[in-house]
Design a protein around this motif. Sequence first.
Motif, PDB file in Angstrom:
ATOM      1  N   MET A   1      39.747  96.505  21.901  1.00 25.51           N
ATOM      2  CA  MET A   1      38.474  95.837  21.987  1.00 25.51           C
ATOM      3  C   MET A   1      37.632  96.547  23.061  1.00 25.51           C
ATOM      4  SD  MET A   1      37.488  92.017  23.351  1.00 25.51           S
ATOM      5  CE  MET A   1      37.997  91.050  21.977  1.00 25.51           C
ATOM      6  N   GLU A   2      36.343  96.603  22.843  1.00 28.42           N
ATOM      7  CA  GLU A   2      35.426  97.157  23.833  1.00 28.42           C
ATOM      8  C   GLU A   2      34.634  96.031  24.482  1.00 28.42           C
ATOM      9  OE1 GLU A   2      34.563 101.628  22.183  1.00 28.42           O
ATOM     10  OE2 GLU A   2      33.011 100.122  21.896  1.00 28.42           O
ATOM     11  N   ILE A   3      34.522  96.101  25.792  1.00 24.65           N
ATOM     12  CA  ILE A   3      33.783  95.112  26.568  1.00 24.65           C
ATOM     13  C   ILE A   3      32.671  95.860  27.290  1.00 24.65           C
ATOM     14  CG2 ILE A   3      33.917  93.469  28.470  1.00 24.65           C
ATOM     15  CD1 ILE A   3      37.116  93.724  27.505  1.00 24.65           C
ATOM     16  N   ILE A   4      31.440  95.415  27.115  1.00 25.71           N
ATOM     17  CA  ILE A   4      30.294  96.080  27.728  1.00 25.71           C
ATOM     18  C   ILE A   4      29.791  95.241  28.896  1.00 25.71           C
ATOM     19  CG2 ILE A   4      27.943  96.901  27.354  1.00 25.71           C
ATOM     20  CD1 ILE A   4      28.724  97.210  24.358  1.00 25.71           C
ATOM     21  N   LYS A   5      29.671  95.887  30.061  1.00 26.66           N
ATOM     22  CA  LYS A   5      29.155  95.236  31.263  1.00 26.66           C
ATOM     23  C   LYS A   5      28.163  96.159  31.953  1.00 26.66           C
ATOM     24  CE  LYS A   5      31.459  91.425  31.087  1.00 26.66           C
ATOM     25  NZ  LYS A   5      30.788  90.145  30.995  1.00 26.66           N
ATOM     26  N   LYS A   6      27.234  95.566  32.647  1.00 30.31           N
ATOM     27  CA  LYS A   6      26.257  96.334  33.428  1.00 30.31           C
ATOM     28  C   LYS A   6      26.765  96.497  34.852  1.00 30.31           C
ATOM     29  CE  LYS A   6      22.493  94.340  30.758  1.00 30.31           C
ATOM     30  NZ  LYS A   6      21.402  93.368  30.789  1.00 30.31           N
ATOM     31  N   THR A   7      26.354  97.579  35.489  1.00 28.33           N
ATOM     32  CA  THR A   7      26.720  97.801  36.881  1.00 28.33           C
ATOM     33  C   THR A   7      25.606  98.571  37.580  1.00 28.33           C
ATOM     34  OG1 THR A   7      28.497  98.508  38.356  1.00 28.33           O
ATOM     35  CG2 THR A   7      28.004  99.955  36.505  1.00 28.33           C
ATOM     36  N   TYR A   8      25.392  98.253  38.848  1.00 31.46           N
ATOM     37  CA  TYR A   8      24.341  98.919  39.620  1.00 31.46           C
ATOM     38  C   TYR A   8      24.698 100.377  39.902  1.00 31.46           C
ATOM     39  CZ  TYR A   8      21.878  94.544  40.366  1.00 31.46           C
ATOM     40  OH  TYR A   8      21.164  93.388  40.173  1.00 31.46           O
ATOM     41  N   LYS A   9      23.669 101.178  40.117  1.00 33.22           N
ATOM     42  CA  LYS A   9      23.805 102.622  40.287  1.00 33.22           C
ATOM     43  C   LYS A   9      24.833 103.003  41.343  1.00 33.22           C
ATOM     44  CE  LYS A   9      21.204 106.745  41.461  1.00 33.22           C
ATOM     45  NZ  LYS A   9      20.734 107.585  40.385  1.00 33.22           N
ATOM     46  N   ASN A  10      24.815 102.343  42.509  1.00 34.66           N
ATOM     47  CA  ASN A  10      25.742 102.728  43.583  1.00 34.66           C
ATOM     48  C   ASN A  10      27.197 102.537  43.167  1.00 34.66           C
ATOM     49  OD1 ASN A  10      25.400  99.890  43.712  1.00 34.66           O
ATOM     50  ND2 ASN A  10      25.994  99.853  45.848  1.00 34.66           N
ATOM     51  N   LEU A  11      27.504 101.467  42.444  1.00 32.64           N
ATOM     52  CA  LEU A  11      28.870 101.238  41.979  1.00 32.64           C
ATOM     53  C   LEU A  11      29.204 102.143  40.796  1.00 32.64           C
ATOM     54  CD1 LEU A  11      28.995  97.362  42.307  1.00 32.64           C
ATOM     55  CD2 LEU A  11      29.971  99.069  43.856  1.00 32.64           C
ATOM     56  N   VAL A  31      39.660  89.594  28.004  1.00 34.13           N
ATOM     57  CA  VAL A  31      39.984  91.001  28.214  1.00 34.13           C
ATOM     58  C   VAL A  31      41.498  91.137  28.261  1.00 34.13           C
ATOM     59  CG1 VAL A  31      39.774  90.789  30.727  1.00 34.13           C
ATOM     60  CG2 VAL A  31      39.585  93.045  29.670  1.00 34.13           C
ATOM     61  N   SER A  32      41.992  92.213  27.688  1.00 33.82           N
ATOM     62  CA  SER A  32      43.428  92.461  27.640  1.00 33.82           C
ATOM     63  C   SER A  32      43.717  93.886  28.088  1.00 33.82           C
ATOM     64  CB  SER A  32      43.958  92.280  26.222  1.00 33.82           C
ATOM     65  OG  SER A  32      43.723  90.976  25.757  1.00 33.82           O
ATOM     66  N   LYS A  33      44.932  94.087  28.556  1.00 36.37           N
ATOM     67  CA  LYS A  33      45.378  95.430  28.907  1.00 36.37           C
ATOM     68  C   LYS A  33      45.207  96.327  27.685  1.00 36.37           C
ATOM     69  CE  LYS A  33      49.405  97.837  30.745  1.00 36.37           C
ATOM     70  NZ  LYS A  33      50.774  97.707  31.205  1.00 36.37           N
ATOM     71  N   LYS A  55      36.145 103.220  30.391  1.00 33.75           N
ATOM     72  CA  LYS A  55      37.432 103.231  31.087  1.00 33.75           C
ATOM     73  C   LYS A  55      38.387 102.269  30.391  1.00 33.75           C
ATOM     74  CE  LYS A  55      36.542 105.895  34.659  1.00 33.75           C
ATOM     75  NZ  LYS A  55      37.355 107.032  35.035  1.00 33.75           N
ATOM     76  N   ARG A  56      39.651 102.667  30.301  1.00 29.53           N
ATOM     77  CA  ARG A  56      40.676 101.797  29.719  1.00 29.53           C
ATOM     78  C   ARG A  56      41.181 100.824  30.781  1.00 29.53           C
ATOM     79  NH1 ARG A  56      42.963 102.186  25.154  1.00 29.53           N
ATOM     80  NH2 ARG A  56      42.384 104.373  24.923  1.00 29.53           N
ATOM     81  N   VAL A  57      41.325  99.563  30.416  1.00 27.58           N
ATOM     82  CA  VAL A  57      41.851  98.531  31.314  1.00 27.58           C
ATOM     83  C   VAL A  57      43.369  98.685  31.365  1.00 27.58           C
ATOM     84  CG1 VAL A  57      42.104  96.050  31.692  1.00 27.58           C
ATOM     85  CG2 VAL A  57      39.950  96.964  30.771  1.00 27.58           C
ATOM     86  N   ILE A  60      45.199  93.667  34.911  1.00 25.32           N
ATOM     87  CA  ILE A  60      44.271  92.546  35.083  1.00 25.32           C
ATOM     88  C   ILE A  60      44.896  91.554  36.050  1.00 25.32           C
ATOM     89  CG2 ILE A  60      43.052  90.650  33.936  1.00 25.32           C
ATOM     90  CD1 ILE A  60      43.509  92.319  31.294  1.00 25.32           C
ATOM     91  N   LEU A  61      44.155  91.162  37.055  1.00 21.14           N
ATOM     92  CA  LEU A  61      44.575  90.118  37.991  1.00 21.14           C
ATOM     93  C   LEU A  61      43.596  88.967  37.835  1.00 21.14           C
ATOM     94  CD1 LEU A  61      46.327  89.172  40.409  1.00 21.14           C
ATOM     95  CD2 LEU A  61      44.565  90.135  41.875  1.00 21.14           C
ATOM     96  N   ARG A  62      44.082  87.844  37.371  1.00 26.53           N
ATOM     97  CA  ARG A  62      43.236  86.665  37.180  1.00 26.53           C
ATOM     98  C   ARG A  62      43.431  85.747  38.390  1.00 26.53           C
ATOM     99  NH1 ARG A  62      41.751  87.410  31.931  1.00 26.53           N
ATOM    100  NH2 ARG A  62      43.287  88.384  30.569  1.00 26.53           N
ATOM    101  N   THR A  63      42.397  85.620  39.190  1.00 26.20           N
ATOM    102  CA  THR A  63      42.531  84.876  40.441  1.00 26.20           C
ATOM    103  C   THR A  63      42.778  83.387  40.222  1.00 26.20           C
ATOM    104  OG1 THR A  63      40.126  84.623  40.654  1.00 26.20           O
ATOM    105  CG2 THR A  63      41.136  86.524  41.730  1.00 26.20           C
ATOM    106  N   LYS A  64      42.384  82.852  39.087  1.00 26.05           N
ATOM    107  CA  LYS A  64      42.650  81.432  38.812  1.00 26.05           C
ATOM    108  C   LYS A  64      44.151  81.169  38.709  1.00 26.05           C
ATOM    109  CE  LYS A  64      39.136  78.732  37.690  1.00 26.05           C
ATOM    110  NZ  LYS A  64      38.865  77.483  38.325  1.00 26.05           N
ATOM    111  N   GLU A  65      44.929  82.216  38.423  1.00 28.43           N
ATOM    112  CA  GLU A  65      46.380  82.062  38.296  1.00 28.43           C
ATOM    113  C   GLU A  65      47.094  82.186  39.640  1.00 28.43           C
ATOM    114  OE1 GLU A  65      47.365  85.051  35.420  1.00 28.43           O
ATOM    115  OE2 GLU A  65      46.333  84.000  33.800  1.00 28.43           O
ATOM    116  N   LEU A  66      46.361  82.544  40.691  1.00 30.49           N
ATOM    117  CA  LEU A  66      46.964  82.687  42.015  1.00 30.49           C
ATOM    118  C   LEU A  66      46.937  81.345  42.730  1.00 30.49           C
ATOM    119  CD1 LEU A  66      45.216  85.985  43.161  1.00 30.49           C
ATOM    120  CD2 LEU A  66      47.465  85.741  42.102  1.00 30.49           C
ATOM    121  N   ASP A  67      48.082  80.934  43.220  1.00 32.23           N
ATOM    122  CA  ASP A  67      48.137  79.666  43.947  1.00 32.23           C
ATOM    123  C   ASP A  67      48.659  79.874  45.371  1.00 32.23           C
ATOM    124  OD1 ASP A  67      50.767  80.237  43.394  1.00 32.23           O
ATOM    125  OD2 ASP A  67      51.187  78.358  42.359  1.00 32.23           O
ATOM    126  N   TYR A  68      48.464  81.077  45.893  1.00 32.51           N
ATOM    127  CA  TYR A  68      48.967  81.416  47.219  1.00 32.51           C
ATOM    128  C   TYR A  68      48.175  80.749  48.337  1.00 32.51           C
ATOM    129  CZ  TYR A  68      50.699  85.353  44.406  1.00 32.51           C
ATOM    130  OH  TYR A  68      51.268  86.127  43.439  1.00 32.51           O
TER     131      TYR A  68
END
Length: 85
Positions: A1-11, A31-33, A55-57, A60-68
């Motif tokens: 699958m392709e995911i399209i996102k925008k990003t600012y010039k500096n990044l 999104v999947s690996k 870029k290929r993914v 993936i780290l999903r912060t909602k799954e972190l309970d630290y």
Amino acid sequence: MEIIKKTYKNLFEKVLSGEKNFDVRLGNMIVSKGDILILREIDENRNLTGREIKKRVSFILRTKELDYWSKEDVNKFGFAVLQLE
């Protein structure tokens, strides 16, 4: 699958040069690996410049799954995303 996102010039430039090899996004997408992330460069007025990077993914780290940490600490300090070499 392709995911399209925008990003600012500096990044965009940091990804293009290889200095930055991660991306932080809201977790509001599916999104999947192995998926392809297409980053489209935008200028300071949020207009597309016509440049893009694919870029290929690979992880993936999903912060909602972190309970630290407690919700209070997350709200107070936020997260620090570290790039490792």
